[in-house]
Every structure is written in C-alpha cells, then in structure tokens.
Design a protein around this motif. Structure first.
Motif, mmCIF file in Angstrom:
data_model
loop_
_atom_site.group_PDB
_atom_site.id
_atom_site.type_symbol
_atom_site.label_atom_id
_atom_site.label_comp_id
_atom_site.label_asym_id
_atom_site.label_seq_id
_atom_site.Cartn_x
_atom_site.Cartn_y
_atom_site.Cartn_z
ATOM 1 N N ILE A 196 0.843 -1.202 0.000
ATOM 2 C CA ILE A 196 0.000 0.000 0.000
ATOM 3 C C ILE A 196 0.874 1.247 0.000
ATOM 4 C CG2 ILE A 196 -1.651 1.347 1.383
ATOM 5 C CD1 ILE A 196 -2.815 -1.379 2.329
ATOM 6 N N GLU A 199 2.422 1.893 -3.319
ATOM 7 C CA GLU A 199 1.424 2.394 -4.263
ATOM 8 C C GLU A 199 1.133 3.871 -4.042
ATOM 9 O OE1 GLU A 199 -1.801 -0.249 -3.570
ATOM 10 O OE2 GLU A 199 -0.994 -1.846 -4.823
ATOM 11 N N LYS A 201 -0.248 5.236 -1.150
ATOM 12 C CA LYS A 201 -1.425 5.514 -0.312
ATOM 13 C C LYS A 201 -1.013 5.639 1.153
ATOM 14 C CE LYS A 201 -4.080 2.705 -3.561
ATOM 15 N NZ LYS A 201 -4.835 1.435 -3.748
ATOM 16 N N GLY A 204 -3.768 7.042 3.807
ATOM 17 C CA GLY A 204 -4.768 6.018 4.130
ATOM 18 C C GLY A 204 -4.176 4.930 5.009
ATOM 19 N N LYS A 250 -4.156 14.787 -4.155
ATOM 20 C CA LYS A 250 -4.460 13.785 -5.180
ATOM 21 C C LYS A 250 -3.208 13.002 -5.565
ATOM 22 C CE LYS A 250 -8.560 15.216 -7.748
ATOM 23 N NZ LYS A 250 -9.089 15.602 -9.079
ATOM 24 N N ASN A 251 -3.449 11.784 -6.079
ATOM 25 C CA ASN A 251 -2.366 10.993 -6.661
ATOM 26 C C ASN A 251 -2.261 11.357 -8.141
ATOM 27 O OD1 ASN A 251 -1.853 9.489 -4.303
ATOM 28 N ND2 ASN A 251 -3.573 8.152 -4.754
ATOM 29 N N ARG A 274 2.092 11.436 -4.620
ATOM 30 C CA ARG A 274 1.126 10.588 -3.920
ATOM 31 C C ARG A 274 0.655 11.298 -2.657
ATOM 32 N NH1 ARG A 274 1.743 9.057 -8.247
ATOM 33 N NH2 ARG A 274 2.382 6.979 -9.001
ATOM 34 N N ASP A 275 -0.665 11.418 -2.527
ATOM 35 C CA ASP A 275 -1.270 12.109 -1.379
ATOM 36 C C ASP A 275 -0.701 13.513 -1.211
ATOM 37 O OD1 ASP A 275 -2.907 9.967 -0.736
ATOM 38 O OD2 ASP A 275 -1.432 9.062 0.592
ATOM 39 N N PHE A 310 -0.224 -0.002 -9.923
ATOM 40 C CA PHE A 310 -0.944 1.206 -9.527
ATOM 41 C C PHE A 310 -0.718 2.302 -10.557
ATOM 42 C CE2 PHE A 310 -1.110 5.353 -7.421
ATOM 43 C CZ PHE A 310 -2.403 5.317 -6.919
ATOM 44 N N PRO A 312 -2.009 6.350 -11.125
ATOM 45 C CA PRO A 312 -2.722 7.416 -10.424
ATOM 46 C C PRO A 312 -3.941 7.897 -11.189
ATOM 47 C CG PRO A 312 -0.758 8.283 -11.457
ATOM 48 C CD PRO A 312 -0.710 6.790 -11.645
#
Length: 596
Positions: A196, A199, A201, A204, A250-251, A274-275, A310, A312
């Motif tokens: 995760i 990827e 995230k 999260g 946003k990714n 990412r994030d 993954f 985005p």
C-alpha cells in the motif's frame, strides 16, 4: 520511392479491421510495430504520403508485412505494447526493458512474503513495483522499506534452517518469522501495508495503522500497540522528508519530455506525486524511432504503465496525445477507477509541470555536454566515426596476488552499468601487467557481440601494444584503441595512440580529456572494489579455516551477516553469539581476527 511490388499487393489484402501491423526485413526480424483502427487504411498511408527519411529507410528495408486482428483499438494498443517490449523493434519507441530497469517484487501468496530486486517480470501472481531508473534507486527504496516494514531479507533456505534470530531482528529490521515471533496473519498484514505504501497511499495507511494501534491499546495488548506506534512514527518521518507539492492531496504523475537536438532520442522525467507529496523522480532516455513527439509520448506511457499495479487518477502531460482516449480507457479498466490524461489546468498543476520540465531540460543539457565530449574525442583521436560505445579495462593486484580485471562500458558518454564485467584472472605469481591485460582482453573478445567503437586501456605504450595484438589475433583490427597513463606527481595524464611514439597532446581540462579520465577512473574504482571483496573474503576464509569449531555452515552464517573483516572485528561478542555461534567459538573468532 521504390517500393517492392509484392509489398504493395500485401497491403491491398489487409482487412479493414482493428489490429497491429508488423514491418519485417528479409530475415523475418520485426522492424516496426504499429496499431490501427483500420489496418489497410493505416498501412496504405505509408505508401501514399511523404514521410521522414527515417520512415523511408525503414520501408526500404521491409520485405514483409504481417498483421494480427484484434476486437478493438484498445486491445490493439495493449498488444502493440506487448510486442514492442518483447521484440524491441529498431524503429519503435522502446522503453528499455526489464533487463535494464530493476523492479521490486513481492509475492503475497507466499507464507512469509519478502521483497527482492528483479530485472524480469513474470506472470506469477506476484506484485512488481517499478521500473526504477537505476539499481541504486531500487536499493535505496528497499533500504527505506526495511526500516518501515521489517520483512525478512533471508532466502527460503536460510529461513527454514535458521535456529536463532538474525542480526536484523536485533536492530529492529526483521520480525523474525523464523523463530515464530510473529504469526502468519500479522506478518502478511505488514507485507500488504508495505505494498500500500509503495502504491503511494501513505495517508490512508496511517489512518489504518492508527485504528489498529487504538484497538490494540483498548484490548490491553500494549506490546502490539507499541509496534504500531513505532511504524506510524517511522512513516510520518519518511513523509516529512518528502516535499508537499500539491494541496488537493491527489495521486498524480507529472510527465515532461525533451527531444535531443540532433538525434532520434528523447529524455522523459516522471514526477510521482502521492497524497500531495512528491515521492520520487524517475528519468528515462529512449529512442523516438519513426514517431512524432506526441505519438512517442503516447508509446512511452503505454509501455511505462504496462506492468504497473498502480496508476494514479491523473497523468499530467505537456500536450494532448493522439492516443489519449484509448490510453485512458485501458488504464481505467486496469485500475477499475477513472484515470485521466490531462493538460495542466490549475496554477498548481502548471507549476508542477514547469518544475518537471526544468528537470528534464537540465538532464538533457548535461547529457548533451557529454555528447560534445564524444565529438571532441572523435576529432582529437582522428576517428572516422563517433565513439558511441567505449569499453575500458583496468587491472588490480598486489604483487601478482588476487589479480582481477574490470571492464566498464560507456554508451553515448554515460555509464552502462548493466554491461560492466569483472574477471578473476587465472594468472598468479610474479606481477606481469602485460600478461594480465592480455588474459582479460582475450576473455572479453572470445564473444564478438556488442563490440566497442573505442577500446580504452589503463596503461602506457606497452599495454596499448598488447591490446592491438589481441584484437589483431581475433580479427578485430577495425576497433580503435587508446591508452591512458597517469602522469607522475602533478603532470597531466598521457594519452597513447597506435603508430605514434610520443603521447598525444590533448588540451588540459578539455571535454575529451575529462571524459577519458572519467571512464578510466570508473574502471579503476570497479576493479578496486572487486579486488577488495575477493582479498577480504580469501583472507577471512583462511583465518576462519584455522579456528576450531568453524566449518562450512558456520562460515556461511558469518558471511550472511558481515561484508568485511573489519565488520567482524568491530562487532560486539554478543552479536556473534546471537547469530547462533557458541560463546567459546565466538571468543576464538574475535581473538584470531583481532590478532591475525
């Protein structure tokens, strides 16, 4: 254009259906792969329009046209990517394949999953993360991952036969599944969390870990809660090191490119956000082939995301692509959520693309400078062609012992590290630099593939003559040879070329001289590294062989944990004992190694 009659007739037989078409030469080798919504209409266009000289060259070489019908244009795009990656046609945009770009692999189906570095993707159900731009980049990522997610590093064989926890467990880099210190379910959770994180995230994942920590604390499982707390803090520290570049969290990937001014190549830079955090920058150099810049970028995106687990939700590009809709459809289907390929709209997106473009321009400027050095080298050495591929040899030994040779390869002025080679030379005894160089060169030129344009030898006139005699004996007289000898004291290095008694006069600090010295220094570094490794292992093995209680198994355990004699020397006695060695044996090792 003189087009073979049979080829024209073949075009008339092509169906009006979507699919891929393949131009092949007389030997059946694929020159170019393309996709089409209407095969006949697309291939006919090659013979009815004025194309670039490169397309004309490709058509003149083509003697066959083959095709494969697909059910849709999207399916044709996927098949085209597969064929390009498999066959690497000369005139296609080809992202160098897994042989060059490393990936991180993890198989969550294993009992105790762990990360390994691989250069070939298999259809084995495992997850692959990459491609990484270099081996150094993937090693640094793996090192960081080990701190955040302490999965095992040892092989299945070592895991099965281990009787005590390893050093990694002692320093908090392994969960010691070998000792049953963690159950399979909990271990796999950590492996999934690592995936995760890769990827992108991370936010999260933090929320998930905080819930797990709270639940463990509520259940009075304080040791488990502490484990989660430490992981949360480690991930937060990692994120703090990254730059927050996007406020909407946003990714997205930001893709910028720049074409070489005088060659059919382009440089591409990808920012992975990412994030909202800029997690990584990757850069790639690839041939444009017969494609225009817009088409080339579309081909790059297709190959880049072909194996990605993954993708985005947004991919920001500098201009709209002809294949944008098909790529979006493919990526959306692959991710089971909407993926958009967009031009920058907001000020933030424009700023990010500008930053990526500045990076790719700087990268290209640096590489162009290297290429200028090649052109200057061609002039200084009086070559009739540009030395695009340069191989350099160096020898390392002490009084004829543990002799090794290194071969480094530079392509277009850049190190091609995947092609470096090391030779453990058989010649031992009294030092003989000429014989050592002769052996290394003979072994290299046993295979006559990927021959260099220029052979650079670390040495003087004698080593130069040895190289010339080896090449003549192998029937390779057309390869240019030059030798570079270190100047004494502050004197400048000397450059020797064939049929000239005195060194060649090259201006001090010139681009060509700096390039030759850079390549020579890299060969020297590579040889010394290998020599030290062999010397240290032989020395340590000979010391260990004389210690009572040390056999092949225990020697293997020692080398799994230590890379050098110095590491063993400075390690605490307790570390040797924790590895599974009896106290008496550990004491003997320390005594012998500290007083060899």
């Amino acid at each position: 254009m003189d087009i073979k009659k049979g080829l024209k007739e073949k075009v008339e037989q092509l169906p009006h259906q979507p699919g891929i078409y393949l131009f092949k030469n007389a030997r059946g080798h694929i020159l170019y792969v393309g996709k089409a919504k209407d095969l006949q209409k697309r291939v006919k266009s090659y013979f009815s329009r004025q194309f670039s000289p490169k397309i004309k060259t490709m058509l003149n070489q083509a003697t066959q046209i083959d095709y494969i019908i697909t059910s849709s244009e999207k399916e044709a795009l996927i098949l085209e990517c597969n064929f390009i990656k498999t066959h690497k046609p000369r005139y296609n945009v080809v992202l160098r394949d897994d042989k060059n770009y490393p990936y991180l692999r993890i198989d969550l189906g294993e009992k105790w999953p762990y990360f390994t570095i691989v250069r070939q993707i298999q259809k084995d159900g495992a997850k692959y993360f990459g491609p990484f731009a270099s081996a150094k980049a993937v090693r640094e990522t793996l090192k960081s991952m080990q701190r955040l997610f302490p999965l095992r590093k040892c092989s299945d064989f070592v895991l099965k036969h281990r009787k005590r926890p390893c050093l990694n467990y002692q320093i908090g880099r392994c969960l010691a599944p070998c000792m049953g210190y963690i159950n399979e379910e909990e271990y796999k959770k950590v492996a999934q969390e690592a995936c995760i994180f890769l990827e992108g995230k991370a936010l999260g994942l933090l929320e998930r870990l905080e819930k797990e920590m709270k639940q463990a604390a509520d259940n009075l499982e304080f040791e488990r809660a502490t484990f989660y707390r430490d992981r949360i803090e480690a991930i937060k520290k990692t994120l703090e090191k990254q730059a927050m570049v996007s406020s909407d969290l946003k990714n997205r990937d930001i893709v910028a490119l720049s074409r070489w001014p005088d060659t059919e190549k382009m440089e591409v830079v990808v920012f992975k956000i990412r994030d909202g955090y800029l997690m990584e920058k990757r850069d790639y150099s690839l041939p444009v082939g017969v494609a225009g810049l817009g088409e080339a970028l579309g081909k790059f995106l297709g190959q880049y995301y072909y194996h990605q687990d993954f993708i985005p939700e947004e991919i920001i590009v500098p201009f709209l692509l002809p294949e944008r809709k098909i790529l979006e459809e493919w990526f959306t289907e692959k991710m089971k959520q909407a993926v958009k390929i967009l031009l920058p709209k907001t000020e933030e997106q424009k700023r990010l693309l500008t930053m990526a473009q500045e990076n790719v321009n700087s990268l290209l400027a640096s590489k162009c400078l290297e290429k200028k050095g090649l052109h200057a080298l061609k002039t200084s050495l009086g070559l009739s062609y540009l030395p695009k591929r340069i191989e350099c040899f160096d020898i390392s030994n002490i009084q004829g012992k543990y002799t090794v040779a290194s071969m480094v390869v530079f392509v277009d002025g850049q190190p091609a590290k995947e092609e470096y080679r090391r030779f453990k030379l058989k010649l031992e005894g009294k030092p003989n630099d000429y014989a050592m160089m002769q052996e290394a060169l003979k072994r290299r030129f046993e295979k006559k593939d990927n021959l260099p344009d220029l052979l650079l030898i670390d040495g003087g006139k004698g080593q130069l003559n040895i190289a010339l005699s080896v090449l003549e004996g192998k029937g390779l007289k057309n390869i240019s040879v030059v030798a570079i000898a270190k100047g004494k004291g502050r004197a400048e290095d000397k450059i020797y070329v064939p049929e000239r008694k005195t060194p060649l006069q090259i201006k001090k600090h010139s681009q060509e001289l700096l390039l030759l010295k850079r390549i020579r220094d890299e060969a020297h570094r590579f040889a010394i590294t290998y020599y030290k490794r062999i010397h240290c292992k032989i020395l340590t093995d000979s010391l260990l062989d004389n210690i009572k209680g040390i056999g092949p198994k225990r020697k293997k355990i020692i080398w799994e944990h230590f890379k050098s004699l110095e590491e063993i020397k400075t390690a605490p006695l307790e570390t040797l004992v924790k590895m599974g060695l009896p106290l008496a044996v550990a004491k003997r090792i320390k005594k012998v190694i500290q007083n060899p």
